[in-house]
Design an enzyme around this catalytic site. Structure first.
Site, PDB file in Angstrom:
ATOM      1  N   ASP A  10     -16.207  17.888  76.517  1.00  0.00           N
ATOM      2  CA  ASP A  10     -15.327  19.039  76.394  1.00  0.00           C
ATOM      3  C   ASP A  10     -14.164  18.864  77.363  1.00  0.00           C
ATOM      4  O   ASP A  10     -14.224  18.045  78.288  1.00  0.00           O
ATOM      5  CB  ASP A  10     -16.085  20.332  76.705  1.00  0.00           C
ATOM      6  CG  ASP A  10     -15.365  21.574  76.179  1.00  0.00           C
ATOM      7  OD1 ASP A  10     -14.376  21.411  75.435  1.00  0.00           O
ATOM      8  OD2 ASP A  10     -15.787  22.697  76.509  1.00  0.00           O
ATOM      9  N   GLU A  51      -9.689  17.297  76.038  1.00  0.00           N
ATOM     10  CA  GLU A  51     -10.866  17.056  75.191  1.00  0.00           C
ATOM     11  C   GLU A  51     -10.998  15.575  74.845  1.00  0.00           C
ATOM     12  O   GLU A  51     -12.102  15.012  74.878  1.00  0.00           O
ATOM     13  CB  GLU A  51     -10.767  17.907  73.926  1.00  0.00           C
ATOM     14  CG  GLU A  51     -11.013  19.387  74.181  1.00  0.00           C
ATOM     15  CD  GLU A  51     -10.567  20.266  73.027  1.00  0.00           C
ATOM     16  OE1 GLU A  51     -10.998  21.432  72.994  1.00  0.00           O
ATOM     17  OE2 GLU A  51      -9.773  19.809  72.173  1.00  0.00           O
ATOM     18  N   ASP A  76     -17.308  20.726  70.534  1.00  0.00           N
ATOM     19  CA  ASP A  76     -16.937  21.986  69.875  1.00  0.00           C
ATOM     20  C   ASP A  76     -15.466  21.993  69.474  1.00  0.00           C
ATOM     21  O   ASP A  76     -14.951  23.005  69.021  1.00  0.00           O
ATOM     22  CB  ASP A  76     -17.257  23.184  70.761  1.00  0.00           C
ATOM     23  CG  ASP A  76     -16.547  23.152  72.098  1.00  0.00           C
ATOM     24  OD1 ASP A  76     -15.304  23.159  72.106  1.00  0.00           O
ATOM     25  OD2 ASP A  76     -17.226  23.128  73.133  1.00  0.00           O
ATOM     26  N   ASP A 125     -18.864  21.936  79.025  1.00  0.00           N
ATOM     27  CA  ASP A 125     -17.913  22.985  79.380  1.00  0.00           C
ATOM     28  C   ASP A 125     -18.019  23.323  80.870  1.00  0.00           C
ATOM     29  O   ASP A 125     -17.004  23.497  81.555  1.00  0.00           O
ATOM     30  CB  ASP A 125     -18.166  24.225  78.528  1.00  0.00           C
ATOM     31  CG  ASP A 125     -17.251  25.380  78.890  1.00  0.00           C
ATOM     32  OD1 ASP A 125     -16.049  25.284  78.604  1.00  0.00           O
ATOM     33  OD2 ASP A 125     -17.744  26.370  79.477  1.00  0.00           O
ATOM     34  N   HIS A 182     -37.059  -6.762  99.065  1.00  0.00           N
ATOM     35  CA  HIS A 182     -37.326  -8.201  99.066  1.00  0.00           C
ATOM     36  C   HIS A 182     -38.060  -8.629 100.334  1.00  0.00           C
ATOM     37  O   HIS A 182     -38.019  -7.929 101.368  1.00  0.00           O
ATOM     38  CB  HIS A 182     -36.020  -8.987  98.937  1.00  0.00           C
ATOM     39  CG  HIS A 182     -35.072  -8.737 100.070  1.00  0.00           C
ATOM     40  ND1 HIS A 182     -35.187  -9.357 101.304  1.00  0.00           N
ATOM     41  CD2 HIS A 182     -33.988  -7.922 100.168  1.00  0.00           C
ATOM     42  CE1 HIS A 182     -34.227  -8.949 102.102  1.00  0.00           C
ATOM     43  NE2 HIS A 182     -33.480  -8.074 101.446  1.00  0.00           N
ATOM     44  N   GLU A 258     -27.087  -5.442  97.278  1.00  0.00           N
ATOM     45  CA  GLU A 258     -26.833  -4.829  98.581  1.00  0.00           C
ATOM     46  C   GLU A 258     -25.340  -4.569  98.762  1.00  0.00           C
ATOM     47  O   GLU A 258     -24.489  -5.152  98.079  1.00  0.00           O
ATOM     48  CB  GLU A 258     -27.363  -5.753  99.691  1.00  0.00           C
ATOM     49  CG  GLU A 258     -27.246  -5.213 101.109  1.00  0.00           C
ATOM     50  CD  GLU A 258     -27.897  -3.866 101.326  1.00  0.00           C
ATOM     51  OE1 GLU A 258     -27.280  -2.865 100.924  1.00  0.00           O
ATOM     52  OE2 GLU A 258     -29.000  -3.814 101.911  1.00  0.00           O
TER      53      GLU A 258
END
Length: 378
Positions: A10, A51, A76, A125, A182, A258
């Site tokens: 929107d 929009e 919409d 919205d 690790h 990282e």
């Protein structure tokens, strides 16, 4: 199999034209869970331009999650839906390039457009209005931290029986990340900065032993269904040792690497404090600050780690995934799960080859199940 997403988008303008912003959400096509959000204040523009920019942002977010996904766009805006479906011509010069850009993001055959009433587009919205409110306040929109619930449960070594990180059945099946740092490298015992811009060291003999111990622990539990890892050498080696024991393949995700520590790579904290005291003080005081010579802050890391998290959840909904990464990305995922502030990163200890576990639920909540467990190394 490629994912299926729903994009709701929107845009709005307070004045038409006037101060404008857009919002977009990406939902899992099967569960309806929101897995990504985007919003931006775009300055002075019309409703229709906002929009279209919301549509573009939603499609790009879906592509970041899975470039092979199929997408159902729901808006919409009758105008945007009909124009992008090819039923109405696009005559306005401001919208023609935006529509052309939207069509290049994903293949047309994998994107459909559906009109929905405004009351069914509340999330997009809301984001558009948040973006416009942020613009009015002289700043850009920033995503809010996910809600989180901390679950009180016994430490891993006291749990019985030794099975996976399962959740109560009435909460549904969450996606579980078992986060594995690790194993050690030659730099780890010396506590030297070792990021993505340094020498990319291999595991030491002790680091390979730690990875093997982690593999045995996970094999005993039997709950890991997929393995995803940072592409750096030490995480690749750790992941491959574990995956070989579990009979799984490793998928690599660049968002799990990282941070780049710039000129601090290979230095101890004391050496950085001596050579770059002002930069270090600034870095410790702000998530937006970057190490000397680096292009990356913890704010940047938060964004890419969040995108990586959402990609993994979208690919493995309801499954248990081993995520092999580094100190900063793992701490960031834990922080986001808790909804904690950025400086929480400095209040966590994360040992080499330690386990953390986070569960993500369909309602958007997250639960930290485990932090810095090293019982398998004793």
């Amino acid at each position: 199999m490629a994912a299926r997403f729903i994009v709701e988008a929107d845009g709005g303008s307070r004045g038409n034209p006037g101060p404008a912003g857009y919002g977009a959400v990406v939902r899992d096509g099967d569960t309806g869970q929101i897995i990504a959000e985007a919003a931006e204040f775009i300055g002075h523009a019309t409703n229709n331009v906002a929009e279209y920019k919301g549509l573009i942002a939603g499609l790009k977010a879906a592509r970041e999650l899975d470039p092979d996904a199929s997408v159902d766009v729901r808006m919409d805006s009758k105008l945007v839906v009909e124009q992008m479906s090819g039923r109405w011509k696009i005559k306005h010069p401001d919208m023609q390039p935006l529509a052309a850009e939207a069509r290049t993001i994903l293949p047309r055959a994998r994107v459909t457009y559906t009109w929905i009433p405004r009351e069914r587009n509340k999330d997009a919205d809301r984001l558009a209005n948040e973006a416009m409110d942020a613009g009015k306040a002289g700043r850009q929109w920033e995503p809010r931290p996910r809600a989180a619930a901390v679950v009180d449960e016994p430490p891993l070594e006291t749990a019985a029986p030794k099975a996976g990180w399962a959740a109560p059945a009435d909460l549904g099946t969450p996606t579980t990340f078992v986060l594995l740092r690790h194993g050690e490298t030659a730099l780890t015992p010396q506590k030297r900065f070792s990021g993505s811009g340094g020498s990319d060291p291999e595991l030491s003999d002790k680091g390979r032993w730690q990875a093997a111990r982690a593999a045995e622990e996970l094999a005993a539990r039997g709950s890991i269904q997929a393995v995803v890892a940072s592409p750096m050498r030490r995480t690749r080696e750790t992941a491959e040792i574990v995956a070989a024991r579990l009979g799984l393949e490793v998928r690599y995700e660049d968002g799990l690497r990282e941070v780049d520590f710039g000129d601090w790579e290979g230095l101890t904290f004391a050496e950085v404090q001596e050579r770059h005291p002002e930069d270090l003080a600034t870095w410790l005081g702000s998530a937006k600050a970057k190490p000397t010579g680096s292009t990356e802050s913890f704010t940047t890391l938060t964004h890419r780690a969040g995108v990586a998290r959402d990609k993994i959840i979208a690919r493995h909904p309801g499954r248990t995934v081993l995520v092999v990464s580094h100190v900063s990305p793992i701490k960031t995922l834990v922080r986001l799960a808790l909804g904690a502030p950025p400086d929480a990163l400095y209040r966590m200890e994360l040992s080499a080859a330690s386990f953390c576990a986070v569960q993500y639920y369909a309602d958007g909540n997250a639960s930290l199940r485990l932090l810095n467990d090293t019982s398998h190394l004793r």
